[in-house]
Scaffold this active site. Structure first.
Site, PDB file in Angstrom:
ATOM      1  N   GLU A  50       0.842  -1.193   0.000  1.00 40.50           N
ATOM      2  CA  GLU A  50       0.000   0.000   0.000  1.00 40.50           C
ATOM      3  C   GLU A  50       0.879   1.246   0.000  1.00 40.50           C
ATOM      4  O   GLU A  50       1.890   1.308   0.692  1.00 40.50           O
ATOM      5  CB  GLU A  50      -0.905   0.005   1.240  1.00 40.50           C
ATOM      6  CG  GLU A  50      -1.839   1.206   1.297  1.00 40.50           C
ATOM      7  CD  GLU A  50      -2.703   1.238   2.550  1.00 40.50           C
ATOM      8  OE1 GLU A  50      -3.753   1.899   2.516  1.00 40.50           O
ATOM      9  OE2 GLU A  50      -2.333   0.603   3.564  1.00 40.50           O
ATOM     10  N   LYS A 119      -9.906   1.898  -2.638  1.00 40.17           N
ATOM     11  CA  LYS A 119     -10.185   1.454  -1.274  1.00 40.17           C
ATOM     12  C   LYS A 119     -11.600   1.860  -0.856  1.00 40.17           C
ATOM     13  O   LYS A 119     -11.959   3.032  -0.888  1.00 40.17           O
ATOM     14  CB  LYS A 119      -9.148   2.070  -0.330  1.00 40.17           C
ATOM     15  CG  LYS A 119      -9.153   1.535   1.093  1.00 40.17           C
ATOM     16  CD  LYS A 119      -7.985   2.161   1.844  1.00 40.17           C
ATOM     17  CE  LYS A 119      -7.801   1.586   3.231  1.00 40.17           C
ATOM     18  NZ  LYS A 119      -6.611   2.197   3.895  1.00 40.17           N
ATOM     19  N   CYS A 160      -5.761  -2.821   2.801  1.00 42.55           N
ATOM     20  CA  CYS A 160      -5.528  -2.573   4.223  1.00 42.55           C
ATOM     21  C   CYS A 160      -6.799  -2.697   5.073  1.00 42.55           C
ATOM     22  O   CYS A 160      -7.245  -3.794   5.373  1.00 42.55           O
ATOM     23  CB  CYS A 160      -4.877  -1.198   4.394  1.00 42.55           C
ATOM     24  SG  CYS A 160      -4.024  -0.986   5.990  1.00 42.55           S
TER      25      CYS A 160
END
Length: 283
Positions: A50, A119, A160
């Site tokens: 990331e 995301k 994440c």
């Protein structure tokens, strides 16, 4: 090469645990060099962490953001084609029409962009006395799932904080994924508590492989990543794991494992769809 239901069942995976500096070009060049090394060691799918092209932090996202396609993603496309691999490009801050996103791009062996994932779940937390971080101060959330095909299996992408939401992993599994990838940058509070636990949970819940790629730990930065990039098999076993330094982690992926486990413990045929469902509202 063994086959499972007509597709290749085995491949070598590489996770690039990159030391991320404040110099974007250095990050990109070093990432490409490590990708070449991984491909030279037989990796067919390579994963970057990331925010691999910039320090992780809300103040950095606007400065380092770029359009997609742009210079960074073009370099990823070129290196994927040069090496003949599938490259999951971690994530970068993306600028689109004045909005910023935390975005992962995926490239095939011919350099074609196969997927782009923004995301979905933004990292907004406040643990008193330990950490406060609000991605939503600068980033916008994505609103689409992202699955891409390989000769081995379908792969689903999260980033994440997305790993904390089991519904996303369930939807990807319903879409036929046997492999889930989460580039991530857990910190020194959440990392030791939940990093491995969540990966093993998603793997066992869905009987899939789960891989995470973290930046290397840099104690001098304002945000210190936990590191420990990891691969977990469908039985919930950790089969590869990094320390905290810059490194490449390799894992031999055997998709027969997922087939065998799904036959031994047939949770998908035993779900009570008459009582509950998890479904995607956007296909």
């Amino acid at each position: 090469m063994q086959l499972v239901k007509g597709v290749m069942a085995n491949f070598r995976l590489a996770l690039i645990q990159l030391h991320v500096s404040a110099v974007k070009t250095d990050n990109l060049n070093r990432a490409c060099r490590l990708v070449r090394t991984a491909a030279g060691q037989g990796a067919k799918i390579v994963i970057l962490p990331e925010c691999f092209n910039c320090p992780y932090g809300t103040k950095y996202f606007p400065e380092y953001a770029e359009k997609i396609p742009g210079d960074c993603t073009q370099k990823l496309s070129d290196i994927a084609k040069e090496c003949g691999i599938y490259l999951i490009g971690g994530s970068i801050p993306e600028d689109d029409a004045g909005k910023l996103y935390n975005t992962c791009t995926v490239f095939g062996p011919d350099g074609t962009m196969l997927a782009k994932y923004r995301k979905i779940h933004l990292f907004d937390i406040n643990v008193p006395g330990k950490i406060r971080f609000q991605e939503s101060e600068t980033l916008s959330p994505g609103d689409r799932f992202s699955v891409f095909d390989t000769p081995y299996c379908k792969i689903g992408i999260g980033i994440c904080y997305d790993i904390r939401f089991p519904e996303l992993a369930q939807i990807y599994t319903q879409k036929g994924c046997k492999f889930l990838v989460y580039p991530g940058a857990f910190n020194l509070t959440t990392g030791p508590a939940h990093w491995e636990l969540l990966q093993r949970g998603r793997a066992v819940d869905n009987q899939v492989y789960v891989a995470t790629a973290s930046p290397a730990r840099d104690e001098t930065g304002s945000y210190v990543a936990w590191g420990h990039s990891t691969v977990v098999n469908p039985w919930g076993e950790v089969i590869a794991k990094a320390g905290t330094e810059e490194t490449i982690v390799y894992a031999e992926i055997d998709l027969k494992k997922a087939e065998e486990i799904r036959e031994q413990i047939p949770i998908f045929s035993q779900k009570r769809s008459d009582l509950y469902t998890v479904e995607a509202k956007i296909v």
